[in-house]
Scaffold this motif. Structure first.
Motif, PDB file in Angstrom:
ATOM      1  N   ILE A 125       0.843  -1.159  -0.082  1.00 21.59           N
ATOM      2  CA  ILE A 125       0.014   0.144  -0.009  1.00 21.59           C
ATOM      3  C   ILE A 125       0.883   0.986  -0.080  1.00 21.59           C
ATOM      4  O   ILE A 125       0.432   2.301  -0.549  1.00 21.59           O
ATOM      5  N   ASP A 126       2.026   1.195   0.652  1.00 19.98           N
ATOM      6  CA  ASP A 126       3.029   2.297   0.489  1.00 19.98           C
ATOM      7  C   ASP A 126       3.422   2.578  -0.945  1.00 19.98           C
ATOM      8  O   ASP A 126       3.650   3.706  -1.202  1.00 19.98           O
ATOM      9  N   THR A 127       3.551   1.355  -1.789  1.00 19.59           N
ATOM     10  CA  THR A 127       3.795   1.541  -3.031  1.00 19.59           C
ATOM     11  C   THR A 127       3.045   2.306  -3.851  1.00 19.59           C
ATOM     12  O   THR A 127       3.029   3.320  -4.604  1.00 19.59           O
ATOM     13  N   TRP A 128       1.670   1.944  -3.483  1.00 24.16           N
ATOM     14  CA  TRP A 128       0.579   2.627  -4.152  1.00 24.16           C
ATOM     15  C   TRP A 128       0.626   4.238  -3.783  1.00 24.16           C
ATOM     16  O   TRP A 128       0.198   5.082  -4.674  1.00 24.16           O
ATOM     17  N   LYS A 129       0.654   4.410  -2.643  1.00 22.06           N
ATOM     18  CA  LYS A 129       0.950   5.950  -2.354  1.00 22.06           C
ATOM     19  C   LYS A 129       1.854   6.583  -2.856  1.00 22.06           C
ATOM     20  O   LYS A 129       1.977   7.856  -3.314  1.00 22.06           O
ATOM     21  N   SER A 130       3.108   5.900  -3.273  1.00 24.19           N
ATOM     22  CA  SER A 130       4.308   6.638  -4.026  1.00 24.19           C
ATOM     23  C   SER A 130       3.774   6.741  -5.388  1.00 24.19           C
ATOM     24  O   SER A 130       3.862   7.770  -5.903  1.00 24.19           O
ATOM     25  N   MET A 131       2.722   5.815  -6.012  1.00 20.46           N
ATOM     26  CA  MET A 131       2.251   6.089  -7.411  1.00 20.46           C
ATOM     27  C   MET A 131       1.145   7.065  -7.341  1.00 20.46           C
ATOM     28  O   MET A 131       1.241   7.869  -8.272  1.00 20.46           O
ATOM     29  N   GLU A 132       0.506   7.205  -6.145  1.00 24.86           N
ATOM     30  CA  GLU A 132      -0.429   8.362  -6.232  1.00 24.86           C
ATOM     31  C   GLU A 132       0.372   9.699  -6.377  1.00 24.86           C
ATOM     32  O   GLU A 132       0.094  10.554  -6.827  1.00 24.86           O
ATOM     33  N   ALA A 133       1.314   9.785  -5.493  1.00 25.19           N
ATOM     34  CA  ALA A 133       2.162  10.991  -5.369  1.00 25.19           C
ATOM     35  C   ALA A 133       2.702  11.528  -6.660  1.00 25.19           C
ATOM     36  O   ALA A 133       2.665  12.465  -6.899  1.00 25.19           O
ATOM     37  N   LEU A 134       3.225  10.197  -7.571  1.00 29.73           N
ATOM     38  CA  LEU A 134       3.906  10.599  -8.846  1.00 29.73           C
ATOM     39  C   LEU A 134       2.792  11.014  -9.768  1.00 29.73           C
ATOM     40  O   LEU A 134       2.994  12.145 -10.718  1.00 29.73           O
ATOM     41  N   TYR A 135       1.455  10.191  -9.492  1.00 29.71           N
ATOM     42  CA  TYR A 135       0.385  10.973 -10.527  1.00 29.71           C
ATOM     43  C   TYR A 135       0.149  12.329 -10.379  1.00 29.71           C
ATOM     44  O   TYR A 135      -0.245  12.812 -11.426  1.00 29.71           O
ATOM     45  N   LYS A 136       0.099  12.586  -8.898  1.00 28.47           N
ATOM     46  CA  LYS A 136      -0.194  14.037  -8.816  1.00 28.47           C
ATOM     47  C   LYS A 136       0.713  15.068  -9.138  1.00 28.47           C
ATOM     48  O   LYS A 136       0.440  16.085  -9.683  1.00 28.47           O
ATOM     49  N   GLN A 137       2.199  14.633  -9.102  1.00 23.42           N
ATOM     50  CA  GLN A 137       3.057  15.516  -9.336  1.00 23.42           C
ATOM     51  C   GLN A 137       3.542  15.638 -10.971  1.00 23.42           C
ATOM     52  O   GLN A 137       3.729  16.527 -11.246  1.00 23.42           O
ATOM     53  N   TYR A 138       3.338  14.343 -11.539  1.00 23.97           N
ATOM     54  CA  TYR A 138       3.753  14.498 -13.096  1.00 23.97           C
ATOM     55  C   TYR A 138       2.355  14.026 -13.791  1.00 23.97           C
ATOM     56  O   TYR A 138       2.347  13.245 -14.369  1.00 23.97           O
ATOM     57  N   PRO A 139       1.324  14.814 -13.819  1.00 26.87           N
ATOM     58  CA  PRO A 139       0.180  14.628 -14.810  1.00 26.87           C
ATOM     59  C   PRO A 139       0.498  14.368 -16.173  1.00 26.87           C
ATOM     60  O   PRO A 139      -0.251  13.936 -16.824  1.00 26.87           O
ATOM     61  N   GLU A 140       1.644  15.054 -16.612  1.00 29.28           N
ATOM     62  CA  GLU A 140       1.974  15.044 -18.095  1.00 29.28           C
ATOM     63  C   GLU A 140       2.763  13.716 -18.373  1.00 29.28           C
ATOM     64  O   GLU A 140       2.793  13.287 -19.555  1.00 29.28           O
ATOM     65  N   LYS A 141       2.983  12.964 -17.362  1.00 27.86           N
ATOM     66  CA  LYS A 141       3.761  11.682 -17.275  1.00 27.86           C
ATOM     67  C   LYS A 141       2.662  10.555 -17.334  1.00 27.86           C
ATOM     68  O   LYS A 141       2.768   9.379 -17.913  1.00 27.86           O
ATOM     69  N   ILE A 142       1.827  10.655 -16.327  1.00 26.57           N
ATOM     70  CA  ILE A 142       0.899   9.680 -15.918  1.00 26.57           C
ATOM     71  C   ILE A 142      -0.622  10.029 -16.015  1.00 26.57           C
ATOM     72  O   ILE A 142      -1.015  11.070 -15.344  1.00 26.57           O
ATOM     73  N   LYS A 143      -1.463   9.541 -16.983  1.00 25.13           N
ATOM     74  CA  LYS A 143      -2.662   9.979 -17.089  1.00 25.13           C
ATOM     75  C   LYS A 143      -3.701   9.230 -16.038  1.00 25.13           C
ATOM     76  O   LYS A 143      -4.661   9.623 -15.749  1.00 25.13           O
TER      77      LYS A 143
END
Length: 297
Positions: A125-143
């Motif tokens: 679940i901590d991995t998911w939280k890391s993915m959430e953070a990247l999704y929010k930080q880099y919307p141009e990289k992860i849709k």
């Protein structure tokens, strides 16, 4: 209901219903298979870091001549990369030769070390939280972000802590592995299901099952078309047929409308035939029955 051409994710993005899978495609074949699929109408390509073919998939996309913005591209974070989601993201983008992903999935809720052992010090679940953070930080990289191989039990744990609801759960789905519980759960939550191994497996016994053959004859199609169409006829479900043979790639793209009676009949197959095409030893699944996924942690 009739087969759909696309589904809408909880992000608002449109995902083509029939995609092209690349799991177990041999090196040297993937590039040309992806190129051929795109040239013959597919606009949804699925791969994963664990498949070891992201670079070839990227080459196939480039060789097809289809503009990147017309393609829905999915890849996945591998088990040994749970502690370095940011590094895994950059690695996948580089290998694929693209600047963004339409969908990035957590491949398994199973952190592992680089030598393939369970990483008991890390919570998925901590991995998911890391993915959430990247999704929010880099919307141009992860849709969009999502998960794969996640059961109801594990989903309930995830949703207690998630700040981003997964857009997709990619799971094995076919008449011998219907997983009705997780399909119902995700549908109620507005989470799209993506069916991998819709034919069961290579040389699957489902292709010669009397019910499948009867429906293939009824609609004058191949048994594979019936199995792919089963998923495409379900609301909130997309499907990933896979082949490296040109004629089968083309044929698998044909989807037919099934009746409710057809679908009900196909969903009786698991009463006598139970198996999984994907059953890594560390899952404890085996090849028969449908025990809940148990974490190796």
């Amino acid at each position: 209901m009739p087969a759909s051409k696309s589904v809408t994710l909880n992000t608002g993005a449109v995902m083509p219903t029939v995609g092209f899978g690349t799991w177990r495609s041999k090196p040297g074949q993937v590039e040309f298979a992806v190129e051929h699929a795109l040239k013959h109408g597919y606009r949804h390509i699925d791969t994963a870091a664990a498949y070891g073919n992201e670079a070839e998939v990227g080459q196939g996309i480039k060789a097809s001549g289809v503009p990147r913005e017309e393609i829905f591209l999915t890849t996945k974070l591998d088990n040994p990369d749970h502690r370095d989601a940011a590094g895994a993201l950059e690695s996948s983008l580089k290998k694929l030769g693209v600047t963004y992903l339409d969908l990035w999935l957590l491949h398994w809720p199973a952190p592992m070390t680089k030598d393939g052992k369970a990483d008991k010090e890390h919570n998925w679940i901590d991995t998911w939280k890391s993915m959430e953070a990247l999704y929010k930080q880099y919307p141009e990289k992860i849709k969009a972000i999502g998960v794969s191989n996640v059961s109801v039990e594990f989903f309930e744990k995830l949703l207690k802590e998630a700040t981003v609801i997964p857009a997709v759960n990619q799971i094995e789905l076919h008449p011998a592995c219907p997983q009705h519980d997780i399909v119902e759960f995700c549908t109620k939550k507005g989470i799209v299901l993506t069916a991998y191994s819709p034919l069961g497996s290579e040389n699957s016994p489902l292709l010669t099952h009397p019910t499948v053959k009867k429906l293939a004859e009824k609609y004058n199609v191949q048994p594979a078309n019936v199995l792919v169409s089963l998923q495409a006829n379900r609301p909130n479900v997309t499907v990933l047929p896979k082949s490296v043979t040109k004629s089968r790639i083309e044929a698998n793209f044909t989807v037919i409308d099934l009746t409710n009676e057809d679908i009900e009949e196909l969903h009786t197959i698991d009463k006598d035939h139970h198996f999984r095409a994907c059953s890594p030893q560390w899952t404890g699944w085996g090849t028969l029955g449908f025990p809940e996924y148990k974490s190796p942690l």
